[in-house]
Design a protein around this motif. Structure first.
Motif, PDB file in Angstrom:
ATOM      1  N   PRO A   1      98.942  69.256  11.725  1.00  0.00           N
ATOM      2  CA  PRO A   1      99.463  68.146  10.927  1.00  0.00           C
ATOM      3  C   PRO A   1      98.559  66.917  10.843  1.00  0.00           C
ATOM      4  N   ALA A   2      97.371  66.939  11.456  1.00  0.00           N
ATOM      5  CA  ALA A   2      96.531  65.732  11.438  1.00  0.00           C
ATOM      6  C   ALA A   2      96.175  65.356  10.003  1.00  0.00           C
ATOM      7  N   PRO A   3      96.425  64.104   9.627  1.00  0.00           N
ATOM      8  CA  PRO A   3      96.216  63.715   8.229  1.00  0.00           C
ATOM      9  C   PRO A   3      94.756  63.423   7.878  1.00  0.00           C
ATOM     10  N   ARG A   4      93.939  63.047   8.866  1.00  0.00           N
ATOM     11  CA  ARG A   4      92.553  62.660   8.594  1.00  0.00           C
ATOM     12  C   ARG A   4      91.641  63.337   9.606  1.00  0.00           C
ATOM     13  N   PRO A   5      90.336  63.480   9.266  1.00  0.00           N
ATOM     14  CA  PRO A   5      89.390  63.963  10.278  1.00  0.00           C
ATOM     15  C   PRO A   5      89.201  62.929  11.379  1.00  0.00           C
ATOM     16  N   LEU A   6      88.697  63.368  12.514  1.00  0.00           N
ATOM     17  CA  LEU A   6      88.401  62.434  13.605  1.00  0.00           C
ATOM     18  C   LEU A   6      87.259  61.513  13.157  1.00  0.00           C
ATOM     19  N   PRO A   7      87.397  60.192  13.364  1.00  0.00           N
ATOM     20  CA  PRO A   7      86.357  59.287  12.879  1.00  0.00           C
ATOM     21  C   PRO A   7      85.074  59.361  13.719  1.00  0.00           C
ATOM     22  N   HIS A   8      83.963  59.082  13.063  1.00  0.00           N
ATOM     23  CA  HIS A   8      82.674  58.986  13.760  1.00  0.00           C
ATOM     24  C   HIS A   8      82.407  57.526  14.083  1.00  0.00           C
ATOM     25  N   TYR A   9      81.969  57.259  15.320  1.00  0.00           N
ATOM     26  CA  TYR A   9      81.630  55.894  15.705  1.00  0.00           C
ATOM     27  C   TYR A   9      80.132  55.673  15.527  1.00  0.00           C
ATOM     28  N   SER A  10      79.781  54.419  15.325  1.00  0.00           N
ATOM     29  CA  SER A  10      78.363  54.081  15.196  1.00  0.00           C
ATOM     30  C   SER A  10      77.654  54.358  16.520  1.00  0.00           C
ATOM     31  N   ILE A  11      76.510  55.018  16.452  1.00  0.00           N
ATOM     32  CA  ILE A  11      75.745  55.340  17.665  1.00  0.00           C
ATOM     33  C   ILE A  11      74.290  54.954  17.425  1.00  0.00           C
ATOM     34  N   ASN A  12      73.706  54.264  18.408  1.00  0.00           N
ATOM     35  CA  ASN A  12      72.343  53.744  18.277  1.00  0.00           C
ATOM     36  C   ASN A  12      71.621  53.896  19.596  1.00  0.00           C
ATOM     37  N   LEU A  13      70.346  53.605  19.545  1.00  0.00           N
ATOM     38  CA  LEU A  13      69.570  53.574  20.781  1.00  0.00           C
ATOM     39  C   LEU A  13      69.422  52.131  21.222  1.00  0.00           C
ATOM     40  N   ALA A  14      69.743  51.855  22.486  1.00  0.00           N
ATOM     41  CA  ALA A  14      69.540  50.510  23.019  1.00  0.00           C
ATOM     42  C   ALA A  14      68.041  50.310  23.289  1.00  0.00           C
ATOM     43  N   ALA A  15      67.673  49.065  23.644  1.00  0.00           N
ATOM     44  CA  ALA A  15      66.267  48.738  23.853  1.00  0.00           C
ATOM     45  C   ALA A  15      65.662  49.592  24.960  1.00  0.00           C
ATOM     46  N   ASP A  16      66.495  49.918  25.976  1.00  0.00           N
ATOM     47  CA  ASP A  16      65.949  50.684  27.085  1.00  0.00           C
ATOM     48  C   ASP A  16      66.016  52.191  26.842  1.00  0.00           C
ATOM     49  N   GLY A  17      66.339  52.609  25.613  1.00  0.00           N
ATOM     50  CA  GLY A  17      66.308  54.029  25.287  1.00  0.00           C
ATOM     51  C   GLY A  17      67.607  54.756  25.543  1.00  0.00           C
ATOM     52  N   GLU A  18      68.667  54.035  25.980  1.00  0.00           N
ATOM     53  CA  GLU A  18      69.949  54.696  26.200  1.00  0.00           C
ATOM     54  C   GLU A  18      70.766  54.701  24.917  1.00  0.00           C
ATOM     55  N   LEU A  19      71.721  55.649  24.868  1.00  0.00           N
ATOM     56  CA  LEU A  19      72.604  55.707  23.699  1.00  0.00           C
ATOM     57  C   LEU A  19      73.621  54.570  23.781  1.00  0.00           C
ATOM     58  N   LEU A  20      73.912  53.945  22.632  1.00  0.00           N
ATOM     59  CA  LEU A  20      74.852  52.827  22.583  1.00  0.00           C
ATOM     60  C   LEU A  20      75.897  53.154  21.514  1.00  0.00           C
ATOM     61  N   VAL A  21      77.170  53.248  21.936  1.00  0.00           N
ATOM     62  CA  VAL A  21      78.232  53.606  20.990  1.00  0.00           C
ATOM     63  C   VAL A  21      79.109  52.389  20.756  1.00  0.00           C
ATOM     64  N   ASN A  22      79.412  52.112  19.490  1.00  0.00           N
ATOM     65  CA  ASN A  22      80.288  50.997  19.136  1.00  0.00           C
ATOM     66  C   ASN A  22      81.540  51.550  18.469  1.00  0.00           C
ATOM     67  N   LYS A  23      82.678  51.453  19.199  1.00  0.00           N
ATOM     68  CA  LYS A  23      83.913  52.051  18.696  1.00  0.00           C
ATOM     69  C   LYS A  23      84.588  51.199  17.622  1.00  0.00           C
ATOM     70  N   LEU A  24      84.084  49.959  17.433  1.00  0.00           N
ATOM     71  CA  LEU A  24      84.673  49.112  16.400  1.00  0.00           C
ATOM     72  C   LEU A  24      84.122  49.465  15.027  1.00  0.00           C
ATOM     73  N   GLU A  25      82.956  50.144  15.009  1.00  0.00           N
ATOM     74  CA  GLU A  25      82.307  50.428  13.738  1.00  0.00           C
ATOM     75  C   GLU A  25      82.420  51.916  13.441  1.00  0.00           C
ATOM     76  N   ILE A  26      83.112  52.246  12.355  1.00  0.00           N
ATOM     77  CA  ILE A  26      83.283  53.653  11.981  1.00  0.00           C
ATOM     78  C   ILE A  26      82.298  53.967  10.863  1.00  0.00           C
ATOM     79  N   ILE A  27      81.528  55.038  11.044  1.00  0.00           N
ATOM     80  CA  ILE A  27      80.487  55.365  10.069  1.00  0.00           C
ATOM     81  C   ILE A  27      80.833  56.662   9.365  1.00  0.00           C
ATOM     82  N   LYS A  28      80.072  56.949   8.310  1.00  0.00           N
ATOM     83  CA  LYS A  28      80.290  58.194   7.554  1.00  0.00           C
ATOM     84  C   LYS A  28      79.857  59.378   8.403  1.00  0.00           C
ATOM     85  N   PRO A  29      80.536  60.536   8.249  1.00  0.00           N
ATOM     86  CA  PRO A  29      80.227  61.688   9.105  1.00  0.00           C
ATOM     87  C   PRO A  29      78.812  62.231   8.901  1.00  0.00           C
ATOM     88  N   ASP A  30      78.175  61.907   7.760  1.00  0.00           N
ATOM     89  CA  ASP A  30      76.843  62.496   7.558  1.00  0.00           C
ATOM     90  C   ASP A  30      75.738  61.658   8.195  1.00  0.00           C
TER      91      ASP A  30
END
Lengths: 169, 250, 235
Positions: free
Chosen positions: A135-164
């Motif tokens: 019954p899920a009405p929408r796909p699971l949202p993708h969150y914005s993911i970036n590389l921080a200055a020190d090379g680690e992954l940085l995820v921002n759950k406030l920003e939803i991006i396109k799945p592609d």
């Protein structure tokens, strides 16, 4: 005060033709009801404001997901503290919410079936969040993911991006 | 033994103190029996006489009376439980453990409160369906039916807000799922959920809000409307008695 | 003019000299108007004693139950882990079962709101206050309408595969049709033939709600899949 004294009595008010015939009693009751209405609306607005907290003590919406090398290629990793799946494909990284879009249950990654399943009402998703069944009405949202200055992954759950949109490392 | 007890009771009834409390004499004449009802604050909303037909069990199966009894039981057990409960996470959960393992008779009180709550929801539903099948909603009872529907809603809300208070997995996820249904409302849904929970997730704010609703606002509202409901039963002419009941078959 | 319409009350007013209209009794209003009140008994003791006995019986039953049936307490609330299955309290499991078939707006908002509005409006429809049977006049025409509506509903339910709603609907519809063709004048079938439309709608609603709630409570396991209540399942 002098105005009210000079106002003619109701009987003579009816006799004199005017654009609107409004007796003093009707006028006062309308003003009173109007004032009550305005006060009620104002009170409701203030109550609404009072009940909407301005500061929340909830988990932070941005987080570091560690070094990209932690995630092998073609893998889905569930970060339980953040309720996010970090998916690494040949194309790169993306972060998918683990909260079911149906009614907010926490989904589970089923590696044997290569899908994400919700325990509450039986919704099923692909690893990229697309709905397979249930019954899920929408796909699971993708969150914005970036590389921080020190090379680690940085995820921002406030920003939803396109799945592609995929992060290449 | 029995006779001496009876004599003592009779003696008590002749004392000045007793007579100052119950101003009528013994309720053995129809007049004093009437006074016993309309002269008593807690009974005065009842009629002095009731139709024999409405006294039969199948007239109401006591569903309304029993719902009210359960409400009273819930108030009593609920107030007692409040003495050991902190509406905060995770203290609320620890208080549940304390009630089971530390507090004398705590688990009994919690069981009573829970059973009464589930039973009240069940009986209020049964009461409504029974009233419908008997045609109890028909004029002049229309408005009392509406009050009854509102009371059903309040009962459900009371039960649901109470469901969160133990702060265990059962409570948390039942309320998470339930409040997510609210956000399916168009336009205002997520706003309503945010204000109801006091946040985006079911947390401390939500627990406190549900607690205040559960122990103050909803019980007061229920008490008020139950009063109006009872009052209207009498003012609208008593229980609906179907003319079919006259020939004794149902 | 003013003097005549003035309402006088108190000991001096004389109802015989000056009759006054107190109430209108129109057709199709109250059952109580037609009904003579019959024999009456004193509330104290007849009603109060009965209530007291019923209250005591219920309290005794509850105390016994509370002594042996402990309220459940699961693990501390954990926002990061959803138990499988996550269930609402029993009286909402009918709704949760609906949520399995329909999108949240339909099952969680639209249907409950419609049910609530329908419940509130029941007494304000002055249709068929006297409770005339559905199969009274124009019975064959009514049968056609009822059959069409039921069939449409069943097709809609079949599309979403909501067989836990189809089942009670078919059951009530079968009773409805049976009562149309029955010649019985007594017994339960005889009484079914006299039921008005409102009775049938409410019975269908209760049957559906009951079926959904029972299925949601006892027959749904992990991932809202079908389980038997006597079987054990791993969580």
């Amino acid at each position: 005060m002098s105005d009210t004294k000079s106002t003619p009595a109701p009987d003579s008010a009816h006799a004199s033709p005017g654009p609107t015939e409004l007796s003093r009693r009707d006028f006062l009751s309308e003003v009173t009801m109007g004032a009550l209405g305005v006060a009620g609306l104002g009170g409701a607005a203030l109550t609404y404001q009072y009940f909407s907290p301005n500061v929340l003590f909830e988990p932070p919406m941005t987080f570091r997901a560690g070094n990209p090398d932690l995630y092998p290629e073609n893998s889905v990793t569930f970060l339980q503290d953040q309720l996010v799946y970090i998916v690494r494909t040949a194309a790169g990284f993306y972060a998918v919410s683990a909260v079911c879009t149906h009614l907010g249950c926490i989904t589970q990654w089923k590696p044997e079936a290569d899908m994400i399943a919700c325990p509450c009402h039986g919704s099923k998703f692909q690893p990229d969040g697309k709905v397979i069944a249930g019954p899920a009405p929408r796909p699971l949202p993708h969150y914005s993911i970036n590389l921080a200055a020190d090379g680690e992954l940085l995820v921002n759950k406030l920003e939803i991006i396109k799945p592609d949109q995929v992060l290449n490392v | 033994m029995a006779t001496t007890f009876h004599a003592a009771l009779e003696n008590l009834r002749t004392t000045r103190v007793w007579k100052s409390i119950f101003r009528r004499g013994p309720a053995i004449t129809n007049r004093t029996r009437s006074v016993a009802v309309f002269g008593n604050l807690f009974l005065h909303w009842l009629p002095v006489k009731v139709r024999e037909k409405s006294l039969r069990v199948r007239a109401a199966y006591y569903l309304g009376s029993l719902s009210f009894l359960l409400f009273l039981l819930l108030v009593i057990t609920g107030v007692l439980l409040m003495f050991y409960y902190h509406p905060a996470a995770p203290n609320a959960y620890r208080d549940m453990k304390d009630l089971r393992f530390v507090v004398s008779n705590g688990v009994f009180l919690r069981n009573m409160h829970r059973i009464a709550a589930h039973l009240m929801v069940l009986l209020v539903f049964c009461h409504m369906f029974h009233v419908f099948y008997r045609g109890g909603y028909k004029p002049p009872h229309e408005f009392n039916w509406v009050i009854g529907v509102v009371l059903l809603l309040i009962t459900l809300f009371l039960s649901y807000t109470g469901y969160l208070l133990p702060w265990d997995q059962l409570a948390f996820w039942a309320v998470t799922v339930g409040t997510n249904i609210v956000s399916a409302m168009p336009v205002i849904g997520s706003k309503v959920r945010f204000v109801a929970l006091g946040g985006n997730i079911v947390g401390e704010n939500a627990l406190l809000r549900f607690y205040v609703l559960h122990v103050v606002i909803l019980p007061l509202l229920a008490f008020l409307l139950i009063g109006v409901h009872f009052w209207r039963v009498q003012k609208d002419g008593g229980l609906t008695v179907r003319s079919k009941d006259d020939d004794g078959k149902n | 003019m003013m003097e005549k319409t003035k309402i006088e009350s108190g000991f001096s007013s004389d109802a015989k000299k000056e009759p006054r209209r107190i109430v209108f009794i129109t057709r199709n209003t109250s059952a109580k108007v037609k009904d003579d009140r019959g024999p009456e008994l004193m509330t104290y003791p007849h009603l109060l004693v009965r209530e007291a006995i019923v209250f005591e019986v219920l309290i005794i039953a509850m105390v016994v139950l509370a002594l042996f049936w402990d309220a459940p307490l699961e693990q501390l609330a954990n926002p990061l882990l959803t138990p499988n299955p996550a269930k609402a309290p029993w009286y909402f499991l009918g709704l949760q079962e609906l949520l399995h078939y329909f999108p949240p707006f339909v099952a969680g908002i639209l249907i409950p709101t419609l049910v609530l509005v329908a419940l509130i409006m029941i007494p304000y429809f002055h249709v068929n206050v006297e409770g005339k049977p559905l199969w009274g006049e124009k019975a064959s025409k009514r049968l056609a309408v009822v059959a069409a509506v039921t069939l449409g509903l069943l097709i809609l339910l079949a599309v979403v595969d909501a067989w836990t709603i189809i089942l009670p609907t078919v059951f009530v519809a079968a009773l409805l049709v049976a009562s149309y063709f029955s010649k019985a004048t007594s017994g339960w079938m005889g009484s079914l033939r006299l039921k008005p439309l409102s009775w049938w709608v409410m019975t269908w609603f209760i049957a559906t709600a009951l079926c959904l709630t029972v299925v949601g409570t006892f027959f749904r396991g992990p991932g809202w899949s079908w389980v038997w209540p006597w079987g054990t399942h791993a969580v």
